[in-house]
Design an enzyme around this catalytic site. Structure first.
Site: not given
Ligand SMILES: *Cc1c(COP(=O)(O)O)cnc(C)c1O
Length: 419
Positions: A274, A371, A342, A235
């Site tokens: 991460g 991510y 779209c 985090g």
């Protein structure tokens, strides 16, 4: 401060390679990964904490599961935090041995638990249900528990995981009873884990969480259970804006390790970054297909959309963008950088000052390593894009762009529909 890049003859350089040449050689859109930066980030965070106490980094691989990236971290000596059997097997394929992997699933099936247990991977249990089910599957397994610390932090409500009432972890009031039960069941109980959320920029929530954990460690000790490690999750945020401050890693490390050393006899700290490790090591390059003046707004229409990078559309995340082939050129006007999907929610950046665009220009989207590719999709039947690894001015393809034919490979048409 956010990471910036070198400019050569008006072109953005990534690890010694020109962004324009990268697109010419490998196509667009393309994720470009800087190997040296991954190594540097890993060493930074490992170094910051291991100065104070024995620290293991378990890279949270859901941020970026590319095999080449995993190989780099395997070479660095990292461990892994995996959240699914798919991630566990991907990391084994990348050369991690089972003892370097910890599995932290949520709402997982007995089938998946058995597969993970049979591979000899430590399991970080998320619920009482999971504990009781694992006791039948692998009674003497090495485990720890993910607790809900009642402290949350993150860049968006969607990524806060540690608050009271969260879907993750053992609720605080049940933690002690759960450890006692796990002891009766015969598990090898190794540690305690919490993860407050993702992308937080301040130190305080981590300290609040650690106070909850150290108090629990001492209560658990009274049950006759001596834990080996505290796992403080991941985090740790990174700056996404040019002038944004970085989290003070040294302050975080010294205060966290102080609390552990002064209040417990735990000797090992585990960290699961991460984003911190991969985020700023990757740039997404995307070609400008279309330029439009809609009167109230000007649009730069690129070939990457939320199928390629979903964070802006999903979390309203800010990603810094620059014109890679007019790097550092005067900015003339404000533009929305949008994609080929779209949906009006398909955007990369809102209201940014950029040099005058023309078709064929290349937009660089910063901080695309965490991510980014790992959350990309085939929406609008657009194949997944490729990935390139750059090191010392040399570029190598590490993921081929998907083909349209591959979109159909798992589909079956019932015979009766073929008439
Ligand atoms: C996602 C996740 C992490 C990593 O979070 P970052 O914000 O990328 O550092 C760590 N631990 C667990 C259990 C996670 O689910």
């Amino acid at each position: 401060m956010m990471r910036d890049f070198e400019c050569k003859n008006g072109v953005m350089m990534i690890a010694g390679k020109s962004a324009v040449e990268l697109v010419e050689e490998f196509g667009s859109p393309i994720y470009v990964c800087d190997e040296a930066r991954i190594r540097e980030n890993y060493r930074n965070i490992h170094g910051a904490f291991s100065r104070y106490m024995d620290t293991k980094i378990h890279y949270a691989c859901k941020a970026n599961t590319s095999l080449a990236v995993l190989r780099i971290l395997e070479q660095e000596g990292s461990g892994i935090d995996a959240v699914s059997i798919g991630e566990v097997k991907t990391c084994l394929k990348a050369g991690f041995t089972p003892d370097r992997i910890m599995y932290t699933g949520v709402n997982v099936s007995d089938k998946e638990l058995k597969e993970v247990a049979d591979l000899g991977v430590m399991i970080n249990i998320d619920s009482i249900s999971e504990m009781e089910r694992l006791a039948k599957i692998s009674p003497q397994h090495e485990i720890s528990f993910r607790i809900t610390p009642g402290v949350g932090s993150g860049h968006s409500d969607k990524v806060i995981t540690g608050s009271k009432g969260a879907k993750f972890g053992i609720p605080l009031r049940e933690v002690i009873g759960t450890y006692a039960r796990a002891k009766d069941l015969g598990f090898k109980i190794k540690g305690i884990h919490a993860h407050i959320g993702s992308g937080g920029q301040s130190v305080e929530p981590f300290l609040d969480m650690m106070q909850v954990i150290v108090d629990l460690v001492n209560e658990i000790k009274e049950l006759g259970i001596d834990l080996e490690f505290i796992d403080m999750g991941g985090g740790i945020g990174v700056p996404y804006k040019p002038q944004e401050d970085e989290m003070d890693l040294n302050e975080l490390a010294s205060e966290i390790t102080d609390m552990i050393e002064q209040q417990t006899d735990i000797k090992t700290l585990i960290l699961e970054p991460g984003r911190y490790i991969v985020c700023d090591a990757v740039v997404l390059l995307t070609k400008v297909n279309d330029v439009k003046d809609a009167g109230t707004k000007k649009y730069i229409g690129c070939d990457a959309g939320f199928n390629t990078l979903i964070r802006p559309a999903f979390y309203d995340s800010f990603h810094y963008v620059a014109m890679a082939n007019k790097f550092g050129k005067a900015c003339v006007s404000r533009y929305d950088v949008v994609g080929p999907i779209c949906e009006s929610g398909d955007y990369m950046a809102h209201d940014r000052v950029l040099p005058e665009p023309v078709e064929g220009d290349i937009i660089a989207v910063y901080n695309a390593g965490a991510y980014g590719f790992s959350m990309s999709s085939n929406y609008n039947s657009r194949p997944l894009c490729g990935e390139v690894l750059v090191n010392d001015g040399k570029a190598e393809l590490i993921r081929e762009p998907e083909t349209i034919e591959e979109l159909w490979r798992h589909q079956r048409i019932p015979e009766r529909l073929m008439k």
